[in-house]
Design an enzyme around this catalytic site. Sequence first.
Site, PDB file in Angstrom:
ATOM      1  CB  CYS A  12      -0.681   0.026   1.090  1.00 24.92           C
ATOM      2  SG  CYS A  12       0.334   0.411   2.767  1.00 24.92           S
ATOM      3  CG  HIS A  41       1.855  -7.069  11.079  1.00 26.19           C
ATOM      4  ND1 HIS A  41       2.181  -7.396  11.869  1.00 26.19           N
ATOM      5  CD2 HIS A  41       0.928  -6.856  11.016  1.00 26.19           C
ATOM      6  CE1 HIS A  41       2.609  -7.073  13.330  1.00 26.19           C
ATOM      7  NE2 HIS A  41       1.447  -6.261  12.867  1.00 26.19           N
ATOM      8  CG  HIS A  74       1.500  -0.379  12.711  1.00 24.93           C
ATOM      9  ND1 HIS A  74       0.399  -1.173  11.700  1.00 24.93           N
ATOM     10  CD2 HIS A  74       2.289  -2.205  12.742  1.00 24.93           C
ATOM     11  CE1 HIS A  74       1.055  -2.154  11.262  1.00 24.93           C
ATOM     12  NE2 HIS A  74       1.583  -2.712  11.454  1.00 24.93           N
ATOM     13  CG  HIS A 124      -3.605  -3.162  14.654  1.00 24.98           C
ATOM     14  ND1 HIS A 124      -3.024  -2.469  14.274  1.00 24.98           N
ATOM     15  CD2 HIS A 124      -3.691  -4.079  13.919  1.00 24.98           C
ATOM     16  CE1 HIS A 124      -2.565  -2.021  13.759  1.00 24.98           C
ATOM     17  NE2 HIS A 124      -2.941  -3.610  13.094  1.00 24.98           N
ATOM     18  CD  GLU A 126      -4.231   2.224  12.434  1.00 25.27           C
ATOM     19  OE1 GLU A 126      -4.548   1.238  11.849  1.00 25.27           O
ATOM     20  OE2 GLU A 126      -5.391   2.836  12.777  1.00 25.27           O
ATOM     21  CG  ASN A 220      -3.624  -5.792   5.551  1.00 26.42           C
ATOM     22  OD1 ASN A 220      -3.750  -5.923   4.486  1.00 26.42           O
ATOM     23  ND2 ASN A 220      -2.339  -5.128   6.132  1.00 26.42           N
TER      24      ASN A 220
HETATM   25  S1  SF4 Z   1      -3.208   3.187   6.708  1.00 27.52           S
HETATM   26 FE1  SF4 Z   1      -2.103   1.011   6.771  1.00 27.52          FE
HETATM   27  S2  SF4 Z   1      -2.606   0.045   4.615  1.00 27.52           S
HETATM   28 FE2  SF4 Z   1      -3.114   2.652   4.952  1.00 27.52          FE
HETATM   29  S3  SF4 Z   1      -1.888   3.404   3.509  1.00 27.52           S
HETATM   30 FE3  SF4 Z   1      -0.875   3.761   5.898  1.00 27.52          FE
HETATM   31  S4  SF4 Z   1      -0.220   1.945   6.458  1.00 27.52           S
HETATM   32 FE4  SF4 Z   1      -1.068   1.891   4.450  1.00 27.52          FE
END
Ligand code: SF4
Length: 294
Positions: A12, A41, A74, A124, A126, A220
């Site tokens: 991402c 991860h 995170h 988690h 985050e 995710n």
């Molecule tokens: S919030 Fe998480 S999944 Fe979305 S772009 Fe950022 S790191 Fe990637």
Amino acid sequence: MKVIIASEAGFCFGVKRAIKIINNEIEKGNTPLYVYGELIHNKVVVEDLEKRGVYSIDSIDEVEEGSTVIIRTHGISPKEEEILKKKNVKIVDTTCPLVKKAQLLVERIKKEGKIPIIIGKPEHPEVKGEIGYGGKEAIVISKGEDIPLDGFNKEIGIIAQTTFNPEKFKNIVKIIKKHSTKTIIYDTICYTTVMRQKDTIKLAKESDMMIILGGKHSSNTRTLYEIAKKYQPNTYHMERAENFNPEILEGVNILGISTGASTPDYEIDALVDLIKNHDNNVEIERREGYKWEI
Ligand code: SF4
């Protein structure tokens, strides 16, 4: 057989950005680098970085004075950041801008005197960081049953773990609203996650089989697997391309591949190569996605 790779498959935006920052540090010779927790991860990526001098540490106590520490996508809590600063370490912050936005919203909700509610998984990393921005009154809700039955005694502000399932988020918000008349909602779910999930559902409906490639500990990726399995019961979750067993392709005409946000393109390529080794005539389609700028 036809293999269709989902448009949002691969890293991402946030992970691409983090890897770019870390690669810059490695190129400048700033190793060893220490990551507080697993960077992402995905064991394949973590092992590769280790070979290049990027090591994971489990506790902030392990951080040595004067070392260089990476804050992963995170993010961390303000308290942890303070501890790191006191240790006089160089901080390389790769907190995803979308996570940063969620953290600052929690802080704002707290400053406005409201109760910060984080809809997400309490374990988690985050979410743990976001709780730190919300102070003592912050509440984490991962399912309807977590909502206090006697409701809330003051205004509340809601945010979401960026990778939370959007449907579950909407349902929980609906229930919370029944217990609170004054609610402000910030939908902080990451758009790449939403698109990835939508795209995976579409592909699961079109395919005879789905493979979700990505870390077993990746929240995710697991959510993606659950979603795909709902629409295509013949769905496999593989941590690495090397876990692929060609026998599962028996009788499959269309195979869909989607990945978690921390799965690198080279793992997708490795899986495709293994499929090609099994079937020379396989047709490969990689769907065009949005090109996120980093
Ligand atoms: S919030 Fe998480 S999944 Fe979305 S772009 Fe950022 S790191 Fe990637």
